[in-house]
Design a protein around this motif. Structure first.
Motif, PDB file in Angstrom:
ATOM      1  N   GLU A 151      10.821  28.427   6.261  1.00 37.81           N
ATOM      2  CA  GLU A 151       9.975  28.771   6.984  1.00 37.81           C
ATOM      3  C   GLU A 151       9.910  28.101   8.066  1.00 37.81           C
ATOM      4  N   LEU A 152      11.020  26.293   8.195  1.00 37.43           N
ATOM      5  CA  LEU A 152      11.178  26.240   9.001  1.00 37.43           C
ATOM      6  C   LEU A 152      12.042  25.861  10.032  1.00 37.43           C
ATOM      7  N   GLU A 153      13.662  26.797   8.970  1.00 36.34           N
ATOM      8  CA  GLU A 153      14.710  27.221   9.949  1.00 36.34           C
ATOM      9  C   GLU A 153      14.423  28.214  11.038  1.00 36.34           C
ATOM     10  N   ALA A 154      13.632  29.327  10.153  1.00 39.07           N
ATOM     11  CA  ALA A 154      12.840  29.942  11.197  1.00 39.07           C
ATOM     12  C   ALA A 154      12.567  29.518  12.460  1.00 39.07           C
ATOM     13  N   LEU A 155      11.532  28.810  12.128  1.00 37.98           N
ATOM     14  CA  LEU A 155      10.452  28.732  13.206  1.00 37.98           C
ATOM     15  C   LEU A 155      11.876  28.106  14.472  1.00 37.98           C
ATOM     16  N   ARG A 156      12.746  26.937  13.774  1.00 34.89           N
ATOM     17  CA  ARG A 156      12.935  26.324  14.676  1.00 34.89           C
ATOM     18  C   ARG A 156      14.561  27.106  15.011  1.00 34.89           C
ATOM     19  N   SER A 157      14.949  28.259  14.765  1.00 36.07           N
ATOM     20  CA  SER A 157      16.105  29.088  15.546  1.00 36.07           C
ATOM     21  C   SER A 157      14.864  29.687  16.621  1.00 36.07           C
ATOM     22  N   ASP A 158      13.303  30.044  16.363  1.00 36.37           N
ATOM     23  CA  ASP A 158      12.553  31.283  17.451  1.00 36.37           C
ATOM     24  C   ASP A 158      12.219  30.149  18.355  1.00 36.37           C
TER      25      ASP A 158
ATOM     26  N   ALA B 177      13.889  27.757  19.759  1.00 37.17           N
ATOM     27  CA  ALA B 177      15.591  27.772  20.175  1.00 37.17           C
ATOM     28  C   ALA B 177      16.041  28.624  21.019  1.00 37.17           C
ATOM     29  N   THR B 178      15.453  29.457  20.693  1.00 33.72           N
ATOM     30  CA  THR B 178      15.095  30.992  21.061  1.00 33.72           C
ATOM     31  C   THR B 178      14.974  31.060  22.770  1.00 33.72           C
ATOM     32  N   LEU B 179      13.548  30.217  21.907  1.00 36.29           N
ATOM     33  CA  LEU B 179      12.930  30.871  22.994  1.00 36.29           C
ATOM     34  C   LEU B 179      12.567  29.279  24.466  1.00 36.29           C
ATOM     35  N   GLN B 180      12.922  28.729  23.502  1.00 34.71           N
ATOM     36  CA  GLN B 180      13.423  27.517  24.570  1.00 34.71           C
ATOM     37  C   GLN B 180      14.945  27.761  25.619  1.00 34.71           C
ATOM     38  N   LYS B 181      15.256  28.429  24.871  1.00 31.31           N
ATOM     39  CA  LYS B 181      16.752  28.825  26.203  1.00 31.31           C
ATOM     40  C   LYS B 181      16.259  29.828  27.446  1.00 31.31           C
ATOM     41  N   ARG B 182      14.952  30.760  26.866  1.00 32.31           N
ATOM     42  CA  ARG B 182      14.437  31.743  27.932  1.00 32.31           C
ATOM     43  C   ARG B 182      13.198  30.596  28.620  1.00 32.31           C
TER      44      ARG B 182
ATOM     45  N   ALA C 248       5.685  24.727  22.947  1.00 31.98           N
ATOM     46  CA  ALA C 248       4.597  24.270  22.864  1.00 31.98           C
ATOM     47  C   ALA C 248       3.638  24.596  21.761  1.00 31.98           C
ATOM     48  N   GLY C 249       3.278  25.565  21.131  1.00 29.22           N
ATOM     49  CA  GLY C 249       2.539  25.766  20.286  1.00 29.22           C
ATOM     50  C   GLY C 249       3.556  25.405  19.109  1.00 29.22           C
ATOM     51  N   MET C 250       5.162  25.937  19.342  1.00 27.04           N
ATOM     52  CA  MET C 250       5.972  26.327  18.302  1.00 27.04           C
ATOM     53  C   MET C 250       6.444  24.743  17.791  1.00 27.04           C
ATOM     54  N   ASN C 251       6.128  23.969  18.826  1.00 26.83           N
ATOM     55  CA  ASN C 251       6.831  22.547  18.592  1.00 26.83           C
ATOM     56  C   ASN C 251       5.974  21.705  17.499  1.00 26.83           C
ATOM     57  N   ASN C 252       4.730  22.178  18.028  1.00 26.21           N
ATOM     58  CA  ASN C 252       3.890  21.672  16.964  1.00 26.21           C
ATOM     59  C   ASN C 252       4.031  21.754  15.703  1.00 26.21           C
ATOM     60  N   ARG C 253       3.964  22.733  15.754  1.00 32.45           N
ATOM     61  CA  ARG C 253       4.108  23.601  14.223  1.00 32.45           C
ATOM     62  C   ARG C 253       5.269  23.236  13.605  1.00 32.45           C
TER      63      ARG C 253
END
Length: 475
Positions: free
Chosen positions: A229-236, A238-243, A304-309
């Motif tokens: 779950e953490l790997e998937a969340l980090r991947s999402d 990272a993608t969102l961060q680039k966007r 921000a929500g993703m980073n908190n999670r």
């Protein structure tokens, strides 16, 4: 006439009884004569063997060699030799008992009174076997087969007795070797358990190469699920961060153009007031339109929500990894304790293997081990070697002579018994024939008696008839 016919039968029976009595007396006399003429002569009285009043140690030791004291009394000078041979036999059995004691205590893993049972049994067995091996045999020098057989039995027995004693002598080196091997085995097991049970990063963790069921532990919960779950969340994220970074960069460029353009003011001729240029308004609309179409605010809030999670999952994963490491450490220690429990006592086979490994790596130790083995084998061979290397003694020759004489006497006694049995059979056959003749004579006498009686009756009847006829004719 009846008395005359009866008396011969009575006389015949009396003569038969007398004949039987005379035959029995004759057989008894013949038996006594046969016993005197069998050629068997009484052996000369042996030298008197004094009976010990107490415990005679020398006599007890000689009893272990199987000698006949009465026959040995005729060659008293050989008593010391057989006394010493008995001491060798006793010493060999004591060594065998000590060997069995070591074997039993090592098998039990401790010193126990239960080890006395096989020790005493083994001592008595070896003592009796060695006694059989050294017991003088008649004509032993004439046969090589029994000698070779006894030597082979003694050799095998010596090998069996020697091994526990060798293990006892090199006990310290053997135990150190086994302890080192067990320590290495525990270390290898710990290394394999750690290698084969890594901290899983996913639920589909791959078992390392060379790890089977022996090294893989089972756990109730692993951090692999939250890791995925953490790997998937980090991947999402990272993608969102680039966007977000891309949109932010573009929006900052537009905002910079808006600020530059909106600093410029134009004066309206009709009113004389200053206002923004149309380009400023256009750029502001463009910036607002960019924010709306690219959802920059929503994306920033979502990031921000993703980073908190992610931070929360990382904290939970850290705790789960710690629990997994503790569970793995407990499982490894349990497996190590089980392995140590199996290694509690050093078995006999383990000692033999350790001794062979020590000998294979050290030529001096190899030679020493085999010298000790050969020494104990030689000690067990001593009774047989002492017996047969001492040569043919006077006692052996006397024993052979007495044995040969006994064989001859037994043969003569057998033949005498055969002749006596044949004579008894002939006598019995004669008695049967006499009984047949007697019964035949009695039968013939009875027949003649019956015939005579019938003739007398006939004559009496004829005479009575004649008398009757005379009386009738006279009347």
């Amino acid at each position: 006439m009846t008395d005359f016919l009866t008396n011969p039968r009575t006389a015949s029976r009396t003569a038969e009884d007398q004949s039987r009595h005379d035959g029995a007396a004759t057989r008894a006399e013949n038996a006594r004569a046969t016993a005197r003429t069998t050629g068997r002569r009484e052996a000369p009285a042996p030298a008197s063997v004094p009976r010990p009043s107490g415990f005679d140690t020398a006599r007890r030791l000689r009893a272990l060699t199987g000698v006949d004291e009465e026959l040995l009394a005729r060659v008293k000078y050989e008593r010391s030799k057989y006394t010493a041979l008995g001491g060798v036999v006793l010493g060999t059995s004591v060594i065998a008992a000590f060997s069995m004691w070591n074997f039993a205590t090592e098998a039990l893993g401790r010193v126990s009174f239960l080890a006395l049972i096989p020790t005493v049994i083994w001592m008595l067995f070896v003592l009796n076997l060695d006694r059989w091996l050294v017991t003088p045999q008649p004509n032993a020098r004439r046969r090589a087969g029994p000698l070779v057989t006894r030597l082979l039995v003694a050799l095998l027995l010596g090998v069996v007795i020697a091994e526990p004693l060798v293990l006892r002598i090199f006990q310290t080196a053997i135990e150190e070797r086994v302890a080192d091997e067990r320590t290495d085995a525990i270390d290898r097991l710990r290394t394999n358990l750690v290698r084969c049970n890594p901290v899983p990063s996913t639920t589909r963790a791959v078992t390392p190469e060379g790890c089977g069921r022996t090294y893989v532990l089972s756990f109730g919960a692993t951090p692999g699920e939250r890791g995925e779950e953490l790997e998937a969340l980090r991947s999402d994220a990272a993608t969102l961060q680039k966007r977000v970074d891309r949109d932010t960069t573009r929006l900052e460029a537009i905002d910079s153009e808006v600020r530059d353009e909106c600093r410029r003011l134009v004066r309206i001729a009709a009113t004389g007031l200053y206002q923004r240029t149309s380009e400023c308004l256009r750029l502001r609309d463009k910036a607002q339109d960019y924010r709306t179409t690219h959802r920059t605010s929503e994306n920033e809030k979502r990031l921000a929500g993703m980073n908190n999670r992610i931070s929360k999952i990382e904290a939970e994963l850290t705790g789960s990894r710690g629990a997994f490491l503790k569970a793995r450490a407990d499982g490894i220690e349990q497996r190590l304790d089980e392995e140590r429990a199996k290694q509690r006592e050093i078995g006999l086979l383990e000692r033999i293997r350790a001794l062979d490994e020590l000998a294979s790596g050290n030529a001096v130790l190899f030679a020493g081990i085999w010298l000790v083995r050969l020494l104990f084998v030689l000690l067990d061979l001593l009774p047989v070697l002492v017996k047969y290397l001492s040569g043919d003694t006077a006692y052996d020759r006397m024993l052979s002579s007495e044995s040969n004489s006994a064989v001859k006497i037994h043969g003569e006694e057998v033949r005498l018994a055969e002749r006596r049995a044949m004579a008894n059979l002939e006598i019995a056959q004669d008695a049967i024939e006499q009984d047949v003749r007697r019964h035949r004579a009695e039968s013939e006498a009875a027949s003649r008696e019956h015939t005579a009686a019938m003739n007398i009756r006939v004559r009496q009847a004829v005479n009575a008839l004649e008398d009757e006829i005379r009386r009738s004719s006279t009347v």
